[in-house]
Design a protein around this motif. Structure first.
Motif, PDB file in Angstrom:
ATOM      1  N   VAL A   1       0.705  -1.234  -0.132  1.00 61.14           N
ATOM      2  CA  VAL A   1       0.132   0.009  -0.077  1.00 61.14           C
ATOM      3  C   VAL A   1       0.957   1.119  -0.064  1.00 61.14           C
ATOM      4  O   VAL A   1       0.486   2.230  -0.677  1.00 61.14           O
ATOM      5  N   TYR A   2       2.047   1.225   0.930  1.00 58.72           N
ATOM      6  CA  TYR A   2       2.858   2.435   0.876  1.00 58.72           C
ATOM      7  C   TYR A   2       3.566   2.704  -0.268  1.00 58.72           C
ATOM      8  O   TYR A   2       3.732   3.942  -0.844  1.00 58.72           O
ATOM      9  N   ASP A   3       3.928   1.580  -0.992  1.00 60.00           N
ATOM     10  CA  ASP A   3       4.701   1.618  -2.249  1.00 60.00           C
ATOM     11  C   ASP A   3       3.746   2.255  -3.324  1.00 60.00           C
ATOM     12  O   ASP A   3       4.176   3.285  -4.082  1.00 60.00           O
ATOM     13  N   PHE A   4       2.536   1.838  -3.257  1.00 58.79           N
ATOM     14  CA  PHE A   4       1.376   2.209  -4.243  1.00 58.79           C
ATOM     15  C   PHE A   4       1.373   3.995  -3.924  1.00 58.79           C
ATOM     16  O   PHE A   4       1.250   4.540  -4.795  1.00 58.79           O
ATOM     17  N   ALA A   5       1.004   4.298  -2.951  1.00 59.30           N
ATOM     18  CA  ALA A   5       0.775   5.626  -2.418  1.00 59.30           C
ATOM     19  C   ALA A   5       2.072   6.837  -2.985  1.00 59.30           C
ATOM     20  O   ALA A   5       1.840   7.906  -3.320  1.00 59.30           O
ATOM     21  N   ASP A   6       3.288   6.170  -2.478  1.00 63.19           N
ATOM     22  CA  ASP A   6       4.535   6.884  -3.032  1.00 63.19           C
ATOM     23  C   ASP A   6       4.500   6.952  -4.447  1.00 63.19           C
ATOM     24  O   ASP A   6       4.711   8.150  -4.998  1.00 63.19           O
ATOM     25  N   LYS A   7       4.277   5.928  -5.355  1.00 61.34           N
ATOM     26  CA  LYS A   7       4.095   6.095  -6.653  1.00 61.34           C
ATOM     27  C   LYS A   7       3.366   7.321  -7.394  1.00 61.34           C
ATOM     28  O   LYS A   7       3.236   7.904  -8.247  1.00 61.34           O
ATOM     29  N   TRP A   8       1.996   6.928  -6.535  1.00 60.52           N
ATOM     30  CA  TRP A   8       0.953   8.070  -6.986  1.00 60.52           C
ATOM     31  C   TRP A   8       1.400   9.397  -6.849  1.00 60.52           C
ATOM     32  O   TRP A   8       1.234  10.240  -7.562  1.00 60.52           O
ATOM     33  N   LYS A   9       2.004   9.732  -5.419  1.00 62.49           N
ATOM     34  CA  LYS A   9       2.381  11.191  -5.091  1.00 62.49           C
ATOM     35  C   LYS A   9       3.647  11.672  -6.017  1.00 62.49           C
ATOM     36  O   LYS A   9       3.466  12.608  -6.558  1.00 62.49           O
ATOM     37  N   LYS A  10       4.486  10.659  -6.220  1.00 63.62           N
ATOM     38  CA  LYS A  10       5.549  11.004  -7.068  1.00 63.62           C
ATOM     39  C   LYS A  10       5.200  11.484  -8.585  1.00 63.62           C
ATOM     40  O   LYS A  10       6.037  12.038  -9.342  1.00 63.62           O
ATOM     41  N   SER A  11       4.209  10.855  -9.053  1.00 63.55           N
ATOM     42  CA  SER A  11       3.851  10.850 -10.355  1.00 63.55           C
ATOM     43  C   SER A  11       3.055  12.418 -10.760  1.00 63.55           C
ATOM     44  O   SER A  11       2.926  12.590 -11.751  1.00 63.55           O
ATOM     45  N   GLY A  12       2.552  13.019  -9.479  1.00 60.62           N
ATOM     46  CA  GLY A  12       1.666  14.201  -9.639  1.00 60.62           C
ATOM     47  C   GLY A  12       0.394  13.896 -10.150  1.00 60.62           C
ATOM     48  O   GLY A  12      -0.016  15.144 -10.628  1.00 60.62           O
ATOM     49  N   ILE A  13      -0.125  13.012 -10.003  1.00 59.96           N
ATOM     50  CA  ILE A  13      -1.380  12.756 -10.534  1.00 59.96           C
ATOM     51  C   ILE A  13      -2.233  13.285  -9.588  1.00 59.96           C
ATOM     52  O   ILE A  13      -2.235  13.127  -8.101  1.00 59.96           O
ATOM     53  N   THR A  14      -3.260  14.128 -10.265  1.00 58.07           N
ATOM     54  CA  THR A  14      -4.233  14.727  -9.107  1.00 58.07           C
ATOM     55  C   THR A  14      -5.404  13.926  -8.940  1.00 58.07           C
ATOM     56  O   THR A  14      -5.933  13.411  -7.907  1.00 58.07           O
ATOM     57  N   ALA A  15      -6.052  13.256 -10.093  1.00 57.14           N
ATOM     58  CA  ALA A  15      -6.916  12.055 -10.126  1.00 57.14           C
ATOM     59  C   ALA A  15      -6.873  11.056 -11.195  1.00 57.14           C
ATOM     60  O   ALA A  15      -6.268  11.598 -12.416  1.00 57.14           O
ATOM     61  N   LEU A  16      -7.357  10.150 -11.163  1.00 57.82           N
ATOM     62  CA  LEU A  16      -7.408   8.925 -12.129  1.00 57.82           C
ATOM     63  C   LEU A  16      -8.738   8.755 -12.782  1.00 57.82           C
ATOM     64  O   LEU A  16      -9.546   8.599 -11.967  1.00 57.82           O
ATOM     65  N   VAL A  17      -8.894   9.079 -14.038  1.00 55.30           N
ATOM     66  CA  VAL A  17     -10.071   8.795 -14.718  1.00 55.30           C
ATOM     67  C   VAL A  17     -10.170   7.488 -15.548  1.00 55.30           C
ATOM     68  O   VAL A  17      -9.206   7.163 -16.294  1.00 55.30           O
ATOM     69  N   SER A  18     -11.104   6.801 -15.321  1.00 54.71           N
ATOM     70  CA  SER A  18     -10.984   5.106 -15.782  1.00 54.71           C
ATOM     71  C   SER A  18     -12.372   4.583 -15.982  1.00 54.71           C
ATOM     72  O   SER A  18     -13.392   5.186 -15.270  1.00 54.71           O
ATOM     73  N   PRO A  19     -12.249   3.654 -16.835  1.00 51.22           N
ATOM     74  CA  PRO A  19     -13.697   3.041 -16.718  1.00 51.22           C
ATOM     75  C   PRO A  19     -14.123   2.519 -15.584  1.00 51.22           C
ATOM     76  O   PRO A  19     -13.366   1.918 -14.608  1.00 51.22           O
ATOM     77  N   GLN A  20     -15.456   2.139 -15.134  1.00 48.27           N
ATOM     78  CA  GLN A  20     -16.065   1.445 -13.996  1.00 48.27           C
ATOM     79  C   GLN A  20     -16.133  -0.063 -14.634  1.00 48.27           C
ATOM     80  O   GLN A  20     -16.091  -0.832 -13.903  1.00 48.27           O
ATOM     81  N   TRP A  21     -16.585  -0.352 -15.718  1.00 42.61           N
ATOM     82  CA  TRP A  21     -16.820  -1.657 -16.344  1.00 42.61           C
ATOM     83  C   TRP A  21     -16.081  -1.756 -17.689  1.00 42.61           C
ATOM     84  O   TRP A  21     -16.100  -0.737 -18.190  1.00 42.61           O
ATOM     85  N   PRO A  22     -15.724  -2.738 -18.365  1.00 42.78           N
ATOM     86  CA  PRO A  22     -15.238  -2.693 -19.492  1.00 42.78           C
ATOM     87  C   PRO A  22     -16.343  -2.704 -20.598  1.00 42.78           C
ATOM     88  O   PRO A  22     -16.243  -2.994 -21.763  1.00 42.78           O
ATOM     89  N   HIS A  23     -17.571  -2.323 -20.318  1.00 41.92           N
ATOM     90  CA  HIS A  23     -18.553  -2.219 -21.118  1.00 41.92           C
ATOM     91  C   HIS A  23     -19.643  -1.268 -20.385  1.00 41.92           C
ATOM     92  O   HIS A  23     -19.728  -0.673 -19.259  1.00 41.92           O
ATOM     93  N   ALA A  24     -21.033  -1.195 -20.895  1.00 42.50           N
ATOM     94  CA  ALA A  24     -21.984  -0.340 -20.266  1.00 42.50           C
ATOM     95  C   ALA A  24     -22.534  -0.913 -19.086  1.00 42.50           C
ATOM     96  O   ALA A  24     -21.975  -1.998 -18.678  1.00 42.50           O
TER      97      ALA A  24
END
Length: 113
Positions: A1-24
């Motif tokens: 979890v900490y590695d994930f958070a560290d990578k997120w912060k270092k990348s400068g991402i404010t938010a991630l926009v992604s699909p909820q499902w691979p279809h409707a």
């Protein structure tokens, strides 16, 4: 979890926009079989990242089919969901960093407008 958070912060991402499902949106008849497709959102729940889902468009009548080269159980499930799906919502999810719920909601509001 900490590695994930560290990578997120270092990348400068404010938010991630992604699909909820691979279809409707899933049909009620297929929801039980579709539970494992929750990996699109489970990762955020497990790691404590606020994530919201919102519709951005609807399926058009010429978008009611699906094919791929796998022809496996997932293929059949998505084909089932696509059949007669015109008008169903197509959703995205917006995810922000832990305890940044307001950013997540603000970005969703901007997308909505």
């Amino acid at each position: 979890v900490y590695d994930f958070a560290d990578k997120w912060k270092k990348s400068g991402i404010t938010a991630l926009v992604s699909p909820q499902w691979p279809h409707a949106a899933p049909k009620s008849t297929d929801v039980g079989d579709q539970g494992t497709m929750g990996e699109y959102s489970f990762i955020w729940n497990v790691n404590g990242y606020p994530s919201g889902v919102m519709p951005v468009t609807n399926v058009l009548s010429n978008e009611e089919s699906f094919t791929d080269s796998f022809n496996d159980a997932w293929t059949n499930l998505i084909k089932s969901n696509c059949a007669s799906s015109a008008g169903l919502p197509v959703c995205i999810q917006v995810t922000s960093f832990s305890f940044e719920d307001e950013k997540c909601l603000g970005i969703m509001r901007a997308i909505e407008k």
